[in-house]
Design a protein around this motif. Structure first.
Motif, short mmCIF file in Angstrom:
data_model
loop_
_atom_site.label_atom_id
_atom_site.label_comp_id
_atom_site.label_asym_id
_atom_site.label_seq_id
_atom_site.Cartn_x
_atom_site.Cartn_y
_atom_site.Cartn_z
N GLY A 8 0.79 -1.22 0.00
CA GLY A 8 0.00 0.00 0.00
C GLY A 8 0.83 1.27 0.00
N ILE A 9 0.26 2.32 -0.60
CA ILE A 9 0.87 3.66 -0.56
C ILE A 9 -0.20 4.67 -0.20
N ALA A 10 0.23 5.79 0.37
CA ALA A 10 -0.68 6.87 0.76
C ALA A 10 0.09 8.18 0.74
N LEU A 11 -0.60 9.27 0.45
CA LEU A 11 0.02 10.59 0.49
C LEU A 11 -0.11 11.19 1.87
N SER A 12 0.93 11.89 2.28
CA SER A 12 0.90 12.62 3.54
C SER A 12 -0.29 13.59 3.57
N PRO A 13 -0.91 13.81 4.74
CA PRO A 13 -1.94 14.84 4.86
C PRO A 13 -1.43 16.23 4.48
N GLU A 14 -0.12 16.41 4.55
CA GLU A 14 0.51 17.68 4.20
C GLU A 14 1.22 17.59 2.85
N TYR A 15 0.75 16.74 1.97
CA TYR A 15 1.46 16.48 0.72
C TYR A 15 1.70 17.75 -0.09
N ALA A 16 0.76 18.68 -0.07
CA ALA A 16 0.93 19.91 -0.86
C ALA A 16 2.19 20.66 -0.48
#
Length: 387
Positions: free
Chosen positions: A124-132
């Motif tokens: 699995g992969i996921a983007l950080s909540p602060e990805y921007a």
């Protein structure tokens, strides 16, 4: 044939059967059901929720287009701001960017330290909540010694193949095995990281709250036990799982998870912190007050579920061995009508489903993982409209 309501007597009888292990490929290996549970403490009834619309009993699915083809052992998918998305390759240990309009693929790079074997690899992969602002990608993978979670900076200014920074390990020590490695990760509405793990075939890990196997974990983005977890100073959020591979929240921020059964029942569960989901003492509905029964269950040949997503008032569940997409309409944390299946056999094994708007899903096939029948163009990502 799917079974929804099962008496405690029938469920107990099923547990006495000696049968195979339904892993993520729907294959079998020797195994037995568990013993009769001794904890009969009654669980309090959930308060009745009001003001929720019940979705129609019958829905529909339309494949709008094939977005991308030629993917090798795709597993996790993470939508990017702007409409593109990232996809992980379990066996090649790479992360690839897919153009959401053209389907053009660009490899970001290979994740160091991944040791693919059996059902393990880059999952699995996921983007950080602060990805921007931080451009951080989180990844769950099997190493030579364990399953772990790392984060890597995505640097779009670098040449293709060199766009992943050095991995920073935020959590390690999750048991690994040839099978049942879990692997789904997702940031919840609370901005905490939720992790589905498997018991690696060692059924005793699931009921051991000191073990990280057979659990749903809840972590801070830095990999610490999240504030408010049910067990002091522990990352464990729920236990008694066999192999969790799907995590999704509904419109009211309630968490659901899909889970592989052994030889009898696959499960869809409503997740409550601290609850025991029964494995290996229970598979599917047990009627025992000490265990949290699933909201629905399927025979393993119909499902072997992986990813789930929430859209249009329903949960949508991808089936590997079942080779179909299931729709489970919800009222609160219960199924409001019998599930429906779609796309049966049309695209082969279905691994991951991700919501991409009110009525749109991204759906990832899984035929190149060594267990499916490979078709021209596999593996692929589909854009699907649902209601």
């Amino acid at each position: 044939m799917r079974h929804r309501a099962v008496t405690a007597v029938l469920a107990a009888a099923a547990l006495l059967l000696t049968a195979g292990c339904s892993s993520d490929d729907g294959g079998t290996a020797g195994g037995d059901g568990g013993a009769t549970p001794t904890d009969t403490t009654a669980r309090p009834s959930a308060p009745e929720r009001t003001g929720e619309e019940t979705p129609p009993a019958k829905g529909s699915v339309k494949v709008v287009r094939t977005v991308a083809t030629g993917l090798k052992s795709p597993w996790g998918l993470a939508p990017l701001p702007g409409g593109d998305f990232l996809v992980s390759s379990r066996d090649e240990a790479t992360i690839t960017r897919v153009d959401g309009k053209t389907g053009r693929t660009t490899e970001l790079g290979e994740v160091p330290g991944v040791s693919p074997s059996g059902e393990g690899g880059l999952l699995g992969i996921a983007l950080s909540p602060e990805y921007a602002s931080d451009h951080m990608i989180y990844a769950y993978f099997t190493s030579a010694s364990d399953n772990r979670i790392v984060r890597l900076i995505h640097n779009e200014e670098k040449p293709a193949g060199e766009r992943l920074g050095a991995p920073d390990t935020v959590f390690r020590g999750i048991p690994k095995g040839v099978t049942h490695n879990g692997g789904r990760i997702a940031f919840g509405p609370d901005r905490m990281l939720y992790v589905g793990t498997g018991e690696t075939g060692d059924t005793g890990l699931s009921q051991d709250k000191e073990s990280l196997g057979g659990k749903i974990l809840r972590l801070t983005p830095e990999g610490e036990p999240a504030p408010g977890n049910p067990f002091p100073d522990s990352p464990v959020y729920t236990y008694g799982h066999r192999n969790v591979q799907g995590l999704a929240w509904d419109g009211r921020q309630r968490l659901f998870a899909s889970e592989f059964g052994q030889n009898t029942w696959d499960e869809l569960n409503a997740i409550e912190p601290g609850d025991n989901y029964g494995w290996p003492e229970a598979e599917g509905e047990s009627g025992d007050g000490g265990f949290h029964d699933p909201i629905d269950q399927w025979s393993t040949e119909e499902a072997s579920p992986s990813g789930i997503a929430y859209a249009e008032g329903s949960l949508w569940m991808a089936g590997l061995r079942g080779e179909r997409l299931w729709r489970i309409p919800l009222k609160g944390t219960e199924a409001s009508a019998d599930p429906q299946s779609f796309l049966e056999g049309e695209y082969g094994r279905l691994r991951t489903v991700v919501a991409a708007g009110d009525d749109k899903l991204w759906l990832v096939t899984s035929n190149t993982d060594g267990r499916g029948d490979v078709r021209d163009g596999d593996d692929r990502i589909l854009e699907v409209r649902v209601r």
